[in-house]
Design a protein around this motif. Structure first.
Motif, PDB file in Angstrom:
ATOM      1  N   ASP A  94      -7.730   0.564  14.883  1.00 49.05           N
ATOM      2  CA  ASP A  94      -8.190   1.425  13.799  1.00 49.05           C
ATOM      3  C   ASP A  94      -7.919   0.769  12.443  1.00 49.05           C
ATOM      4  N   ILE A  95      -8.785   1.013  11.510  1.00 44.54           N
ATOM      5  CA  ILE A  95      -8.634   0.454  10.170  1.00 44.54           C
ATOM      6  C   ILE A  95      -7.462   1.131   9.463  1.00 44.54           C
ATOM      7  N   MET A  96      -6.555   0.311   8.955  1.00 40.10           N
ATOM      8  CA  MET A  96      -5.402   0.845   8.245  1.00 40.10           C
ATOM      9  C   MET A  96      -5.812   1.249   6.830  1.00 40.10           C
ATOM     10  N   PRO A  97      -5.469   2.459   6.432  1.00 40.91           N
ATOM     11  CA  PRO A  97      -5.827   2.877   5.066  1.00 40.91           C
ATOM     12  C   PRO A  97      -5.035   2.090   4.035  1.00 40.91           C
ATOM     13  N   TYR A  98      -5.711   1.676   2.995  1.00 41.12           N
ATOM     14  CA  TYR A  98      -5.047   0.921   1.930  1.00 41.12           C
ATOM     15  C   TYR A  98      -4.311   1.893   1.017  1.00 41.12           C
ATOM     16  N   PRO A  99      -3.031   1.616   0.725  1.00 46.35           N
ATOM     17  CA  PRO A  99      -2.280   2.550  -0.132  1.00 46.35           C
ATOM     18  C   PRO A  99      -2.910   2.650  -1.518  1.00 46.35           C
ATOM     19  N   LYS A 100      -3.059   3.876  -1.983  1.00 43.90           N
ATOM     20  CA  LYS A 100      -3.706   4.117  -3.268  1.00 43.90           C
ATOM     21  C   LYS A 100      -2.735   4.546  -4.365  1.00 43.90           C
ATOM     22  N   GLY A 101      -1.478   4.702  -3.991  1.00 47.62           N
ATOM     23  CA  GLY A 101      -0.510   5.130  -4.991  1.00 47.62           C
ATOM     24  C   GLY A 101      -0.236   4.043  -6.017  1.00 47.62           C
ATOM     25  N   LYS A 102       0.037   4.444  -7.229  1.00 49.07           N
ATOM     26  CA  LYS A 102       0.323   3.508  -8.302  1.00 49.07           C
ATOM     27  C   LYS A 102       1.826   3.218  -8.336  1.00 49.07           C
ATOM     28  N   ILE A 103       2.148   1.940  -8.499  1.00 48.18           N
ATOM     29  CA  ILE A 103       3.539   1.518  -8.592  1.00 48.18           C
ATOM     30  C   ILE A 103       3.840   1.205 -10.044  1.00 48.18           C
ATOM     31  N   ARG A 104       4.851   1.858 -10.591  1.00 49.83           N
ATOM     32  CA  ARG A 104       5.183   1.682 -12.011  1.00 49.83           C
ATOM     33  C   ARG A 104       5.701   0.276 -12.288  1.00 49.83           C
ATOM     34  N   PHE A 105       6.606  -0.196 -11.453  1.00 52.61           N
ATOM     35  CA  PHE A 105       7.150  -1.545 -11.583  1.00 52.61           C
ATOM     36  C   PHE A 105       6.954  -2.261 -10.238  1.00 52.61           C
ATOM     37  N   GLY A 106       6.026  -3.206 -10.213  1.00 51.64           N
ATOM     38  CA  GLY A 106       5.655  -3.844  -8.955  1.00 51.64           C
ATOM     39  C   GLY A 106       6.776  -4.609  -8.290  1.00 51.64           C
ATOM     40  N   HIS A 107       7.695  -5.199  -9.072  1.00 56.64           N
ATOM     41  CA  HIS A 107       8.740  -6.024  -8.465  1.00 56.64           C
ATOM     42  C   HIS A 107       9.785  -5.192  -7.721  1.00 56.64           C
ATOM     43  N   TYR A 108       9.808  -3.877  -7.932  1.00 55.42           N
ATOM     44  CA  TYR A 108      10.739  -3.035  -7.188  1.00 55.42           C
ATOM     45  C   TYR A 108      10.144  -2.550  -5.871  1.00 55.42           C
ATOM     46  N   GLY A 109       8.838  -2.547  -5.764  1.00 52.20           N
ATOM     47  CA  GLY A 109       8.204  -2.103  -4.531  1.00 52.20           C
ATOM     48  C   GLY A 109       7.968  -0.603  -4.484  1.00 52.20           C
ATOM     49  N   GLN A 110       7.129  -0.202  -3.556  1.00 51.04           N
ATOM     50  CA  GLN A 110       6.735   1.206  -3.459  1.00 51.04           C
ATOM     51  C   GLN A 110       7.861   2.081  -2.931  1.00 51.04           C
ATOM     52  N   TYR A 111       8.653   1.554  -1.978  1.00 50.66           N
ATOM     53  CA  TYR A 111       9.677   2.386  -1.365  1.00 50.66           C
ATOM     54  C   TYR A 111      10.818   2.681  -2.337  1.00 50.66           C
ATOM     55  N   THR A 112      11.127   1.730  -3.211  1.00 50.17           N
ATOM     56  CA  THR A 112      12.148   2.002  -4.228  1.00 50.17           C
ATOM     57  C   THR A 112      11.722   3.157  -5.114  1.00 50.17           C
ATOM     58  N   GLN A 113      10.455   3.142  -5.494  1.00 47.67           N
ATOM     59  CA  GLN A 113       9.935   4.214  -6.335  1.00 47.67           C
ATOM     60  C   GLN A 113       9.968   5.550  -5.606  1.00 47.67           C
ATOM     61  N   LYS A 114       9.604   5.560  -4.315  1.00 48.29           N
ATOM     62  CA  LYS A 114       9.606   6.810  -3.557  1.00 48.29           C
ATOM     63  C   LYS A 114      11.019   7.359  -3.380  1.00 48.29           C
ATOM     64  N   ILE A 115      11.976   6.452  -3.117  1.00 43.99           N
ATOM     65  CA  ILE A 115      13.362   6.904  -2.939  1.00 43.99           C
ATOM     66  C   ILE A 115      13.880   7.574  -4.202  1.00 43.99           C
ATOM     67  N   LEU A 116      13.578   6.967  -5.342  1.00 39.85           N
ATOM     68  CA  LEU A 116      14.050   7.531  -6.601  1.00 39.85           C
ATOM     69  C   LEU A 116      13.312   8.818  -6.959  1.00 39.85           C
TER      70      LEU A 116
END
Length: 222
Positions: A94-116
């Motif tokens: 199955d085609i994996m959906p591309y994440p559409k969420g915006k990351i404020r600071f790219g070098h921290y990664g998406q999961y850092t942003q979600k945790i905070l």
């Protein structure tokens, strides 16, 4: 002379034509017990030709699957695993959906942003302090990993405060892990320290040359 273009198609070329021919020969063996022994020997040869498969989980299952593929799913033997279906192996994932969420600071990664972002649900004061300090040190490591220069602790504190929607605050930014320690753990040389050491070395070399010149001039005067 027989050319490869006139030979049968090789379904898995990485095993070579000799393995393909052995499987074709085993398919023609009428006695089932003898055919099973022949296939067991072929599996051993396949494992020796592709030792990298030993790093794959359940690599023997992988070898048996390749065996059936190379026999065009026609080989009738007693396999320790369920015989794979042609249709199942031909199915596309199955085609994996591309994440559409915006990351404020790219070098921290998406999961850092979600945790905070989820930190606002923490009510225990001790847990919040531990969470804040741990994420602050982690963010500093991530920052230096992508920007291997010095970074002010206050910058990390401000960005953590922003990503947590003002829910977390580093009370003492100066207590964050030291930049030199982070760079050492990451195996990155500190360019500032290298430049200082290089300047000190050049300065010592220059002073030594000046001292030698002064000594020579003093001897000439005498």
């Amino acid at each position: 002379m027989e050319y490869n273009t006139s030979r049968g198609k090789m379904l898995l070329p990485e095993y070579g034509r000799n393995v393909q021919n052995m499987i074709m020969h085993a398919h023609k063996i009428e006695n089932r017990e003898e055919r099973n022994r022949a296939v067991q020997a072929i599996i051993v040869v396949m494992g020796q030709l592709n030792p990298h498969l030993r790093d794959v989980d359940d690599y023997r299952h992988k070898l048996w699957t390749h065996l059936f593929i190379m026999s065009d799913f026609q080989l009738d033997v007693d396999s320790p695993y369920e015989k794979p279906e042609r249709e199942a192996l031909a199915e596309r994932p199955d085609i994996m959906p591309y994440p559409k969420g915006k990351i404020r600071f790219g070098h921290y990664g998406q999961y850092t942003q979600k945790i905070l972002e989820l930190s606002k649900g923490m009510k225990d004061v001790g847990e919040r302090v531990y969470m804040t300090n741990s994420m602050g040190n982690f963010m500093k490591k991530q920052y230096l990993l992508h920007n291997n220069n010095a970074v002010e602790n206050q910058v990390i504190a401000d960005q953590l405060h922003e990503l947590s929607h003002s829910e977390l605050t580093i009370e003492k930014p100066e207590d964050l892990i030291g930049t030199n320690q982070v760079l050492k753990e990451l195996g990155i040389q500190n360019n500032n320290n290298n430049n200082n050491q290089r300047n000190q070395k050049n300065s010592r070399h220059s002073n030594s040359n000046n001292n030698n010149k002064n000594k020579k001039q003093f001897k000439r005067r005498r």
